[in-house]
Design a protein around this motif. Structure first.
Motif, short mmCIF file in Angstrom:
data_model
loop_
_atom_site.label_atom_id
_atom_site.label_comp_id
_atom_site.label_asym_id
_atom_site.label_seq_id
_atom_site.Cartn_x
_atom_site.Cartn_y
_atom_site.Cartn_z
N ILE A 239 0.84 -1.21 0.00
CA ILE A 239 0.00 0.00 0.00
C ILE A 239 0.86 1.25 0.00
N TYR A 240 1.82 1.32 0.92
CA TYR A 240 2.62 2.54 1.04
C TYR A 240 3.62 2.68 -0.10
N HIS A 241 4.01 1.57 -0.71
CA HIS A 241 4.83 1.65 -1.92
C HIS A 241 4.04 2.30 -3.05
N PHE A 242 2.75 1.97 -3.14
CA PHE A 242 1.89 2.58 -4.15
C PHE A 242 1.77 4.09 -3.93
N TYR A 243 1.46 4.49 -2.69
CA TYR A 243 1.31 5.91 -2.40
C TYR A 243 2.63 6.67 -2.60
N SER A 244 3.75 6.04 -2.26
CA SER A 244 5.04 6.70 -2.43
C SER A 244 5.34 6.94 -3.90
N ASN A 245 5.11 5.93 -4.74
CA ASN A 245 5.33 6.12 -6.17
C ASN A 245 4.38 7.15 -6.76
N LEU A 246 3.12 7.11 -6.33
CA LEU A 246 2.14 8.07 -6.84
C LEU A 246 2.51 9.50 -6.46
N GLU A 247 2.97 9.68 -5.24
CA GLU A 247 3.37 11.02 -4.80
C GLU A 247 4.58 11.52 -5.58
N ASN A 248 5.53 10.62 -5.85
CA ASN A 248 6.71 11.01 -6.63
C ASN A 248 6.33 11.42 -8.04
N ILE A 249 5.38 10.72 -8.64
CA ILE A 249 4.94 11.06 -10.00
C ILE A 249 4.24 12.42 -10.02
#
Length: 566
Positions: free
Chosen positions: A149-159
């Motif tokens: 879950i937090y890997h998804f949010y981290s990548n989304l925030e970086n994008i």
């Protein structure tokens, strides 16, 4: 509380004062009114009997004291969070085992609590409620891991930060089946008798519809996918939603050619027109699930050519992370069912009343105009934490408490290493951590970590150490309402075969042993493992992977063709 204070005061002066008043020929009733405590308390204290000074209610005392019941409640809540809730019969059996193991005197038949105890227990603990559990597929339960879950949010925030995305260019697309007969709305009928609704179909047929929304509350016209070989003119309707698209497939589901045609002829022109209207050349982001029909070389190449980033949701998590599933499809299908019921009433006495494809398009246009509300769309992006990106929107109660605590420990150790490396930059290990601060820890690749999570007892989940979660969740405590996962018990109760936590732990281990298959130790496959995580598709790495897969498929087909010719 006032009566409890009177009882406490009465306890301090009970012996000398009451005995003197009894010698003065005062009755228990007079003394009870003078002190404001029940007569039974006065009588029992004079006779030297032990009574609960905390109990101010009439009736017999519970078999289990309040402390034990508090532990019992916390165990039930913890098990429910793990996905293994107790039913009525199981709770009674667990309490029976505890009573027998500890030799507690009770009025129960065969030491097993009956329905009276169960209903009284539920009344004393309004925090609990007997309800029908939601059916959660094991794949979806296993996918709710903090690292995913937090890997998804981290990548989304970086994008979002890298592309400087704005709400007008953040999109979500997905398809859903629309039944040809109403199934969601309730009706009124006679109590105790079955209720039926006359429909024109079997109630099992559905038609796939593709929807696409943006974070600013706008939405695209629907794409209707019929089952067939070619779209016929009589399937369309002039009264459908303006701009409605039609497609066909062999089984009526989404396929790669259908999605590519929609992406090329509907989505890309919509983004280009929006950029022109707003006078900007902003990047666009499209989020969708990882279905095979959504991923191909030509789709990714077309997206990269038009400055569109494709982002895949983690597998089996769209019900919690996708805005369409969260806040849009539900209200839309409720409106759709109302349209179907109204259509059925107008068709009374006019034949079988079957919903034709042309009428489907017309009714869907009406439902699309009413059910697609901007406030629902914006709420879908906000409540899922997709845009604006907010990982704290994902409720902590969705995680397995054991896996969450383990993940937080790993993250805390990682943060400590980063801080330590800043003080001692000469350490080679510290240098590696500093150069890769966003390194992802994949627990799924480690069998030892999984075994450690599963072997942890329920006592460690209920009575866990106080972990500082501030590096990961700065504004979100490990709680949901009045329930705190890390502080379910105030005292450090030790787990033993005869206490409540020990009994619940043993039964929980048996349940997990029955529902989980044994793991075979094998080397992790990076390609298969990354499919579980959210992933950016518009890059050269993904294109190379797809090219390799395509080349292998071509070679396999050529090999099979040669064998068949021989």
């Amino acid at each position: 509380m006032a009566q409890l204070g009177k009882i406490t005061q009465f306890q301090k002066i009970i012996n000398p004062t009451v005995e003197e008043k009894l010698k003065g020929h005062k009755t228990y009733k007079v003394i009870s009114e003078e002190f404001g405590v029940p007569q039974s308390v006065i009588f029992n204290r004079i006779k030297g009997r032990s009574t609960s000074m905390l109990c101010t209610k009439s009736g017999r005392r519970p078999v289990l004291d309040s402390n034990i019941e508090s532990v019992l409640v916390n165990c039930i809540v913890a098990r429910a969070q793990m996905g293994y809730p107790c039913d009525k019969e199981e709770l009674q059996c667990l309490v029976q085992e505890y009573i027998v193991a500890n030799g507690i005197q009770n009025p129960f038949n065969n030491n097993k609590p009956g329905n009276d105890w169960y209903y009284s227990f539920m009344k004393r603990n309004p925090k609990l409620n007997f309800k029908k559990p939601e059916q959660l597929q094991k794949l979806r339960k296993d996918a709710r891991k903090p690292e995913i879950i937090y890997h998804f949010y981290s990548n989304l925030e970086n994008i979002c930060q890298e592309k400087l995305l704005i709400s007008q260019f953040v999109f979500n697309a997905d398809e859903s089946g629309f039944r040809t007969d109403p199934s969601r709305l309730k009706a009124i009928g006679e109590k105790g008798k079955a209720l039926s609704r006359v429909t024109g179909g079997s109630g099992r047929e559905s038609i796939s519809v593709l929807a696409c929304i943006s974070a600013d509350g706008l939405y695209l016209p629907p794409l209707i996918i019929f089952k067939g070989m070619a779209v016929q003119a009589r399937w369309t309707s002039e009264k459908s939603f303006p701009g409605t698209l039609y497609a066909v497939s062999k089984n009526g589901w989404m396929e790669e050619p259908v999605f590519y045609n929609w992406f090329e002829n509907a989505f890309v022109p919509f983004v280009i027109k929006k950029r022109k209207d707003l006078g900007t050349n902003s990047n666009a982001l499209l989020l969708y699930d990882g279905h095979c029909s959504h991923i191909s070389m030509r789709i990714i190449e077309l997206a990269m050519k038009n400055n569109i980033t494709l982002f895949k949701f983690p597998s089996h998590l769209t019900d919690r992370l996708q805005p369409l599933d969260k806040c849009v499809f539900g209200p839309l299908k409720s409106v759709w069912d109302k349209e179907l019921i109204h259509f059925g009433k107008t068709m009374i006495g006019k034949g079988p009343g079957r919903l034709t494809k042309a009428m489907f398009s017309e009714l869907l246009g009406k439902a699309w105009s009413v059910g697609m509300k901007s406030e629902n769309i914006i709420s879908g992006f906000r409540t899922t934490g997709v845009f604006p990106v907010d990982k704290n929107k994902f409720p902590l109660t969705e995680f397995d408490p054991n896996e969450l605590n383990y993940y937080l420990r790993i993250e805390a150790e990682k943060q400590n290493k980063i801080l330590h490396s800043a003080i001692e930059p000469s350490s080679s290990t510290s240098r590696n951590i500093l150069t890769e601060p966003n390194e992802h820890i994949e627990l799924s690749a480690s069998n030892d970590s999984i075994t450690q999570c599963e072997s942890t007892s329920l006592n460690e989940i209920i009575i866990s150490d106080n972990i500082d979660s501030s590096p990961l969740l700065p504004h979100t405590p490990l709680s949901d309402g009045n329930h705190n996962i890390n502080n379910l018990l105030s005292d450090k109760t030790t787990s033993s075969p005869t206490d409540i936590i020990g009994i619940f732990t043993k039964h929980l281990g048996q349940l997990k042993a029955m529902t989980s298959s044994p793991r075979e130790s094998k080397d992790p496959t990076p390609r298969l493992k990354t499919a579980r995580y959210g992933e950016v598709l518009t890059n050269e790495t993904v294109l190379m992977r797809l090219k390799e897969v395509t080349e292998k498929l071509v070679l396999n087909r050529q090999f099979l063709y040669k064998i068949l010719r021989l």
